[in-house]
Design a protein around this motif. Structure first.
Motif, PDB file in Angstrom:
ATOM      1  N   LEU A 187      41.327  37.232  40.144  1.00 58.96           N
ATOM      2  CA  LEU A 187      40.407  37.092  40.833  1.00 58.96           C
ATOM      3  C   LEU A 187      38.396  36.959  40.547  1.00 58.96           C
ATOM      4  O   LEU A 187      37.767  36.122  41.503  1.00 58.96           O
ATOM      5  CB  LEU A 187      40.410  38.563  41.836  1.00 58.96           C
ATOM      6  N   CYS A 188      38.166  37.529  39.560  1.00 60.28           N
ATOM      7  CA  CYS A 188      36.979  37.212  38.836  1.00 60.28           C
ATOM      8  C   CYS A 188      36.951  36.382  38.866  1.00 60.28           C
ATOM      9  O   CYS A 188      36.465  35.743  39.098  1.00 60.28           O
ATOM     10  CB  CYS A 188      37.097  38.241  37.863  1.00 60.28           C
ATOM     11  N   ILE A 194      36.873  42.472  46.744  1.00 57.41           N
ATOM     12  CA  ILE A 194      36.842  40.758  47.097  1.00 57.41           C
ATOM     13  C   ILE A 194      37.784  40.192  48.578  1.00 57.41           C
ATOM     14  O   ILE A 194      37.330  39.859  49.164  1.00 57.41           O
ATOM     15  CB  ILE A 194      37.123  40.338  45.982  1.00 57.41           C
ATOM     16  N   LEU A 195      39.256  40.888  48.038  1.00 57.71           N
ATOM     17  CA  LEU A 195      39.782  41.087  49.460  1.00 57.71           C
ATOM     18  C   LEU A 195      39.472  41.134  50.737  1.00 57.71           C
ATOM     19  O   LEU A 195      39.635  40.539  51.923  1.00 57.71           O
ATOM     20  CB  LEU A 195      41.531  41.317  48.816  1.00 57.71           C
ATOM     21  N   PRO A 207      47.713  33.943  41.974  1.00 50.74           N
ATOM     22  CA  PRO A 207      46.106  34.997  42.920  1.00 50.74           C
ATOM     23  C   PRO A 207      44.919  34.056  42.418  1.00 50.74           C
ATOM     24  O   PRO A 207      44.615  33.870  43.135  1.00 50.74           O
ATOM     25  CB  PRO A 207      45.702  36.324  42.301  1.00 50.74           C
ATOM     26  N   ALA A 208      44.634  33.549  41.382  1.00 54.51           N
ATOM     27  CA  ALA A 208      43.827  32.359  41.648  1.00 54.51           C
ATOM     28  C   ALA A 208      42.823  31.436  41.278  1.00 54.51           C
ATOM     29  O   ALA A 208      42.265  31.026  42.448  1.00 54.51           O
ATOM     30  CB  ALA A 208      43.484  32.341  39.746  1.00 54.51           C
ATOM     31  N   GLN A 261      50.626  42.793  43.691  1.00 57.93           N
ATOM     32  CA  GLN A 261      50.508  41.461  43.431  1.00 57.93           C
ATOM     33  C   GLN A 261      51.722  40.453  43.848  1.00 57.93           C
ATOM     34  O   GLN A 261      50.646  39.454  44.973  1.00 57.93           O
ATOM     35  CB  GLN A 261      50.787  40.699  41.626  1.00 57.93           C
ATOM     36  N   LEU A 285      44.833  47.432  42.054  1.00 60.15           N
ATOM     37  CA  LEU A 285      43.512  46.633  41.864  1.00 60.15           C
ATOM     38  C   LEU A 285      42.470  47.498  42.232  1.00 60.15           C
ATOM     39  O   LEU A 285      42.776  47.977  42.380  1.00 60.15           O
ATOM     40  CB  LEU A 285      43.543  45.698  44.097  1.00 60.15           C
ATOM     41  N   SER A 306      38.574  44.005  43.526  1.00 62.50           N
ATOM     42  CA  SER A 306      39.105  43.360  43.201  1.00 62.50           C
ATOM     43  C   SER A 306      39.494  43.640  45.517  1.00 62.50           C
ATOM     44  O   SER A 306      39.953  42.862  45.958  1.00 62.50           O
ATOM     45  CB  SER A 306      40.270  43.792  42.641  1.00 62.50           C
ATOM     46  N   THR A 356      33.463  44.421  38.466  1.00 63.74           N
ATOM     47  CA  THR A 356      33.244  44.135  40.041  1.00 63.74           C
ATOM     48  C   THR A 356      33.165  45.585  40.504  1.00 63.74           C
ATOM     49  O   THR A 356      33.074  44.851  41.799  1.00 63.74           O
ATOM     50  CB  THR A 356      34.852  43.696  40.503  1.00 63.74           C
ATOM     51  N   ASN A 400      43.428  41.323  38.375  1.00 67.44           N
ATOM     52  CA  ASN A 400      42.268  42.002  38.978  1.00 67.44           C
ATOM     53  C   ASN A 400      41.164  40.104  37.917  1.00 67.44           C
ATOM     54  O   ASN A 400      40.035  39.997  38.723  1.00 67.44           O
ATOM     55  CB  ASN A 400      41.811  42.790  38.660  1.00 67.44           C
ATOM     56  N   LEU A 420      43.128  31.711  45.753  1.00 63.54           N
ATOM     57  CA  LEU A 420      41.671  32.835  46.181  1.00 63.54           C
ATOM     58  C   LEU A 420      41.319  31.476  46.082  1.00 63.54           C
ATOM     59  O   LEU A 420      39.592  31.946  47.189  1.00 63.54           O
ATOM     60  CB  LEU A 420      41.233  34.219  45.256  1.00 63.54           C
TER      61      LEU A 420
END
Ligand code: DHB
Length: 401
Positions: free
Chosen positions: A303-304, A59-60, A13-14, A106, A52, A56, A388, A300, A17
């Motif tokens: 993603l941050c 964000i998506l 994910p990191a 995920q 999520l 999050s 978030t 989460n 994204l």
């Protein structure tokens, strides 16, 4: 030999994204991933948590990655705590000014990101294992070995280690400190073709141990049992798992057995790496921090990190500003420690320890929580995501465009 602006190690994910947001903003990034695409997308060993945070999900959605999540994910407006033979519901919109969370695995998030990124012309080199990071006159070089055994170098202005909790790149930071905590628990997780225990998640605390009742769809459940770190999967035949899940529900609900699709053991630990950068090299996601699964903060947090690092890189490329890059560790550690605190809180609140004194304190807190809107607000705010969800400056700028 290739040259790009940002070389990213790891298609989780990191890394995904970050690569996706950078490409959208016109910055050339390449992702090097040791595993194959099929392994990342399909392997049952890749199943992770599925919650999520409100932000999050945003964000998506704002990034254009949320189509399937919004169509197939499940919006949850609360969770249940079960203990002392009773069910207590925490209502998120009431406790958090209207927020909710989304239940969406995920593995699906990763599938969506890979597909979208490749469709839009992004580059992910699967089966490329990074074996070194070198600095030379031209910049940084990520040294990799491809599936065929050939070695190569990716030259980049900046390199990002998003290579997961067992990160090999972490040690590239001179003087790196790793703050760690191990818990005397593991989670036995199952994914089953069986209806979930309830329409929302149940976090059940029982003298025999913690149990979590989650889901992936209205017909597919994802449940977990607290077990000892020394236990083995062979000790847990299917009938024993279902019987134990029902025992720990304490009569407040029931699960009906169904075919198991996956069964796994996960030890619980907390880990924070400091600093998260050195020169032009940065860490993101699990490479920089691990949380125990209780509360489902891992993805989460990843993603941050990606949003924060993307903003800092764009400030550099667009305006020549180095400040946000220099402050990356300091800025990221704020949301990281908040999630570490919450994951630790949920873990100690819900797991049954051997020590009777500790257990007494734990039960006192759980009973107080069931009565106190103040404590419930603490839990709910953290659950839907503090950083978030618009409460902190972090979110004001939204997703980099
Ligand atoms: C799930 C996992 C968690 O750790 C959690 O707190 C909630 C849900 C899950 O896998 O669905």
């Amino acid at each position: 030999m290739t040259r790009v602006q940002v070389g990213i190690v790891g298609a989780g994910p990191a890394g995904l994204l970050l690569a996706y947001l950078l490409r959208r903003a016109g910055v050339a990034a390449v992702v090097l991933e040791a595993r194959s695409r099929a392994y990342l997308e399909q392997s049952p060993h890749r199943i992770r948590a599925g919650v999520l945070e409100w932000g999050s999900k945003e964000i998506l959605r704002q990034a254009g990655l949320g189509e399937r999540m919004l169509a197939q994910g499940l919006e949850h407006r609360g969770v249940y705590l079960a203990f002392d033979g009773a069910l207590h519901r925490l209502d998120f919109p009431t406790l958090t000014e209207g927020r909710s969370i989304w239940v969406y695995g995920q593995q699906f998030v990763v599938q969506d990101m890979i597909r979208k990124h490749l469709e839009e012309g992004g580059e992910i080199r699967f089966e490329h294992e990074v074996v070194g990071l070198e600095a030379d006159a031209e910049g940084l070089a990520l040294v990799y070995r491809s599936a065929e055994g050939a070695t190569g170098r990716l030259i980049c202005d900046f390199a990002v280690g998003a290579d997961g909790s067992h990160s090999g790149l972490r040690s590239q930071i001179p003087g790196v400190r790793v703050h760690q905590k191990h818990y005397p628990y593991a989670w036995l997780g199952i994914l089953a073709e069986a209806p979930p225990a309830a329409e929302e998640l149940i976090y059940a605390s029982h003298p025999r141990g913690f149990a979590l009742f989650s889901m992936r769809s209205p017909t597919r459940s994802r449940n977990y049992l607290q077990v000892g770190v020394e236990e083995r999967l062979e000790d847990w035949p299917e009938e024993r798992i279902w019987a134990e899940l029902n025992l720990r529900l304490g009569g407040v609900a029931r699960v009906e057995p169904g075919p198991l699709l996956e069964k796994s053991l996960t030890p619980l630990r907390s880990l924070v790496v400091e600093p998260m950068q050195h020169g032009r090299f940065f860490l993101a996601g699990d490479a920089a921090h691990v949380v125990p699964p209780t509360g489902a903060k891992g993805m989460n947090l990843a993603l941050c990190d990606a949003v924060l690092l993307c903003r800092a890189l764009l400030a550099y490329y667009r305006r020549g500003e180095e400040g946000p890059l220099l402050r990356y560790t300091q800025d990221a550690l704020r949301h990281v420690w908040q999630a570490e605190l919450f994951s630790y809180f949920m873990t100690t609140l819900l797991h049954t320890p051997d020590d009777p004194f500790e257990n007494g304190l734990r039960l006192a807190q759980l009973r107080h929580l069931a009565e106190s809107p103040h404590l419930q607000r603490f839990l709910a705010e953290n659950y839907v995501g503090l950083y978030t969800s618009g409460r902190y400056a972090f979110w004001e700028e939204g997703v980099p465009a």
